[in-house]
Structure formats: structure tokens, C-alpha cells
Scaffold this motif. Structure first.
Motif, PDB file in Angstrom:
ATOM      1  N   THR A  60       0.817  -1.222   0.000  1.00  0.00           N
ATOM      2  CA  THR A  60       0.000   0.000   0.000  1.00  0.00           C
ATOM      3  C   THR A  60       0.845   1.264   0.000  1.00  0.00           C
ATOM      4  O   THR A  60       0.296   2.361  -0.048  1.00  0.00           O
ATOM      5  CB  THR A  60      -0.928   0.020   1.218  1.00  0.00           C
ATOM      6  N   VAL A  61       2.159   1.141   0.059  1.00  0.00           N
ATOM      7  CA  VAL A  61       3.008   2.322   0.108  1.00  0.00           C
ATOM      8  C   VAL A  61       3.023   2.988  -1.263  1.00  0.00           C
ATOM      9  O   VAL A  61       2.833   2.348  -2.297  1.00  0.00           O
ATOM     10  CB  VAL A  61       4.434   1.927   0.581  1.00  0.00           C
ATOM     11  N   GLN A  62       3.240   4.296  -1.253  1.00  0.00           N
ATOM     12  CA  GLN A  62       3.254   5.034  -2.518  1.00  0.00           C
ATOM     13  C   GLN A  62       4.459   4.614  -3.352  1.00  0.00           C
ATOM     14  O   GLN A  62       5.560   4.414  -2.834  1.00  0.00           O
ATOM     15  CB  GLN A  62       3.319   6.530  -2.254  1.00  0.00           C
ATOM     16  N   TYR A  63       4.226   4.499  -4.632  1.00  0.00           N
ATOM     17  CA  TYR A  63       5.273   4.074  -5.553  1.00  0.00           C
ATOM     18  C   TYR A  63       6.441   5.055  -5.542  1.00  0.00           C
ATOM     19  O   TYR A  63       7.591   4.660  -5.699  1.00  0.00           O
ATOM     20  CB  TYR A  63       4.666   3.953  -6.947  1.00  0.00           C
ATOM     21  N   GLN A  64       6.163   6.333  -5.318  1.00  0.00           N
ATOM     22  CA  GLN A  64       7.215   7.351  -5.296  1.00  0.00           C
ATOM     23  C   GLN A  64       8.208   7.085  -4.168  1.00  0.00           C
ATOM     24  O   GLN A  64       9.403   7.307  -4.333  1.00  0.00           O
ATOM     25  CB  GLN A  64       6.598   8.747  -5.147  1.00  0.00           C
ATOM     26  N   LYS A  65       7.722   6.585  -3.053  1.00  0.00           N
ATOM     27  CA  LYS A  65       8.610   6.293  -1.928  1.00  0.00           C
ATOM     28  C   LYS A  65       9.605   5.184  -2.296  1.00  0.00           C
ATOM     29  O   LYS A  65      10.794   5.260  -1.970  1.00  0.00           O
ATOM     30  CB  LYS A  65       7.769   5.879  -0.714  1.00  0.00           C
ATOM     31  N   VAL A  66       9.120   4.173  -2.999  1.00  0.00           N
ATOM     32  CA  VAL A  66      10.002   3.091  -3.444  1.00  0.00           C
ATOM     33  C   VAL A  66      11.010   3.625  -4.459  1.00  0.00           C
ATOM     34  O   VAL A  66      12.198   3.291  -4.409  1.00  0.00           O
ATOM     35  CB  VAL A  66       9.169   1.926  -4.038  1.00  0.00           C
TER      36      VAL A  66
END
Length: 135
Positions: A104-110
Motif C-alpha cells: 500500500t506504500v506510494q510508488y514514489q517512496k520506493v
């Protein structure tokens, strides 16, 4: 009663001598195999039962569902993460890194983490995924 006429061809093959030969070859094979494995008896040295002191070198970067970044089990900011990875790379240049991000984490964070790993120039980076549901 005659056992067999001389004029009639044989209607069966006697395989007893062939089986005798096969058994003899099998016994010779077993004896030769066990003889070559045993070898010469020597007094073997004893190994210590101590656990290896080598630490696992793989570092895990985890991104939780709230977006918090962890290096192994310790929460870090992106700047702290970069600093720690650079210091680890100075000690061990080829240590592997795995990135575990919550679904569920934002793709931008990855992508921020992957960009950071590219800046640090780590050659072994992996992404951890879960197993696909069967169906």
C-alpha cells in the motif's frame, strides 16, 4: 519319454547362465565399490562446535505502510539511510541490499529508495515480493 527331439528347434531360451553371470558381476561391483569408499583409517581432527562468527551481510530496507523507512529494524530518514549505506559500502563494497515495500506504500517512496541506492552505487539490489495467491 524323450525330453526333446533333435530335429525340433528349441522353443525356449535357457537364461540361467546369463543370470549367474549378472549376479557375479553385481557382487564384484558391490565389493569394489565398498572397498574404494573405506580407504585407510586415520585419526581425524575434531572440528569445533562453535557457531560461525560471520555476520550476514545482506541489508534490508523496509518501507512500512505509513511510509517509514527502516534499515534492518531501525527507523531512518532518507539522509540517514544514505549516510549509513555509504559508510557500510566503505567497509564492504559489495554487500547486497534488499528492498521490502508494503503493497500500500506510494510508488514514489520506493522510487526514492531506488534512486538513493543508485546514487550510493550498490551493485546488488533486490526487491522482495510475496507469493502470488493460488487460483
Amino acid at each position: 519319454m524323450r525330453a526333446q527331439d533333435d530335429d525340433k528347434p528349441y522353443d525356449d531360451i535357457n537364461i540361467t547362465p546369463m543370470l549367474d553371470l549378472a549376479y557375479v558381476l553385481l557382487v564384484i561391483f558391490i565389493i569394489m565399490t565398498t572397498a574404494s569408499v573405506q580407504g585407510i583409517k586415520v585419526n581425524l581432527p575434531k572440528a569445533s562446535a562453535a557457531v560461525s562468527m560471520a555476520k550476514p551481510q545482506t541489508k534490508a530496507i523496509t518501507i512500512s505502510d505509513t511510509g517509514q523507512v527502516y534499515l534492518d529494524a531501525y527507523p531512518v530518514t532518507l539522509a540517514e539511510l544514505e549516510q549509513r549505506l555509504r559508510s557500510l559500502k566503505a567497509l564492504t563494497p559489495d554487500f547486497p541490499v534488499v528492498v521490502k515495500g508494503d503493497s500500500t506504500v506510494q510508488y514514489q517512496k520506493v522510487m526514492d529508495i531506488l534512486d538513493l541506492l543508485r546514487r550510493v552505487d550498490l551493485p546488488q539490489v533486490g526487491l522482495v515480493t510475496g507469493k502470488a495467491p493460488k487460483g
